[in-house]
Write an enzyme that holds these catalytic residues in place. Structure first.
Site, short mmCIF file in Angstrom:
data_model
loop_
_atom_site.label_atom_id
_atom_site.label_comp_id
_atom_site.label_asym_id
_atom_site.label_seq_id
_atom_site.Cartn_x
_atom_site.Cartn_y
_atom_site.Cartn_z
N VAL A 42 0.84 -1.20 0.00
CA VAL A 42 0.00 0.00 0.00
C VAL A 42 0.87 1.26 0.00
O VAL A 42 0.59 2.22 -0.72
CB VAL A 42 -0.99 0.00 1.19
CG1 VAL A 42 -1.80 1.28 1.23
CG2 VAL A 42 -1.92 -1.21 1.10
N CYS A 43 1.94 1.25 0.77
CA CYS A 43 2.84 2.41 0.81
C CYS A 43 3.49 2.64 -0.55
O CYS A 43 3.62 3.79 -1.01
CB CYS A 43 3.91 2.22 1.89
SG CYS A 43 3.25 2.02 3.55
N ASP A 44 3.91 1.58 -1.18
CA ASP A 44 4.48 1.62 -2.52
C ASP A 44 3.46 2.24 -3.48
O ASP A 44 3.76 3.19 -4.21
CB ASP A 44 4.86 0.19 -2.94
CG ASP A 44 5.39 0.10 -4.35
OD1 ASP A 44 4.61 0.31 -5.31
OD2 ASP A 44 6.57 -0.25 -4.52
#
Length: 166
Positions: A59-61
């Site tokens: 999700v951060c990516d």
């Protein structure tokens, strides 16, 4: 304080919750070259600050890639992504991901940003997922503390808020 969970478990956020209309708190984080970066370094610009637990997660990516793509539509908006990943890891990740429109910043040293913006997770020493828009006069015009840290933020609302602040 914002109520946040991480993988379904409640977590404690350190610092003060930032609200729309607040003067944006200052902070000191590290750039990929280990130089210090503060809010004042981008004074006079609109800033979209994307906060992620770690660039090495899905999700951060995706969040960082999405704001990197949106940068082309945002004109004079500076996009900062803050995590506690080490500056070396951030630099490596950006190179591998082709990220050129977002500045990644590390809060690993002092949790200065995390505590100033109320996003430091006490139990994990990570930052919770959040998005802030700060206008050119350092006023906070948008905040989102994502209630479940492993979920995506509202990209459309954040981008629209950045356009309105520009």
């Amino acid at each position: 304080m914002a109520s946040v969970t991480f993988k379904g478990n409640p977590v404690t956020l350190l610092g003060n919750e930032v609200k729309v209309g607040d003067q944006a708190p200052d902070f000191t984080v590290l750039a990929n070259d280990l130089s210090e970066v503060t809010l004042n370094d981008s004074k006079g610009q609109v800033r979209l600050i994307s906060v992620v637990p770690s660039l090495d997660t899905g999700v951060c990516d995706a969040q960082t890639r999405r704001f990197n793509e949106e940068a082309a539509n945002l004109g004079n908006v500076k996009i900062l992504t803050v995590s506690v990943d080490l500056p070396f890891a951030q630099k490596r990740w950006c190179g591998a991901a082709g990220i050129e429109n977002v500045q990644t910043l590390s809060d690993h040293r002092e949790l200065s940003f995390g505590q100033a913006y109320g996003v430091a997770i006490k139990e994990l020493r990570l930052l919770t997922r959040a998005v802030f828009v700060v206008d050119s006069n350092d006023k906070v015009t948008y905040t989102e503390y994502v209630s479940e840290a492993t979920n995506h933020p509202n990209y459309e609302a954040a981008v629209e808020a950045a356009k309105q602040a520009n």
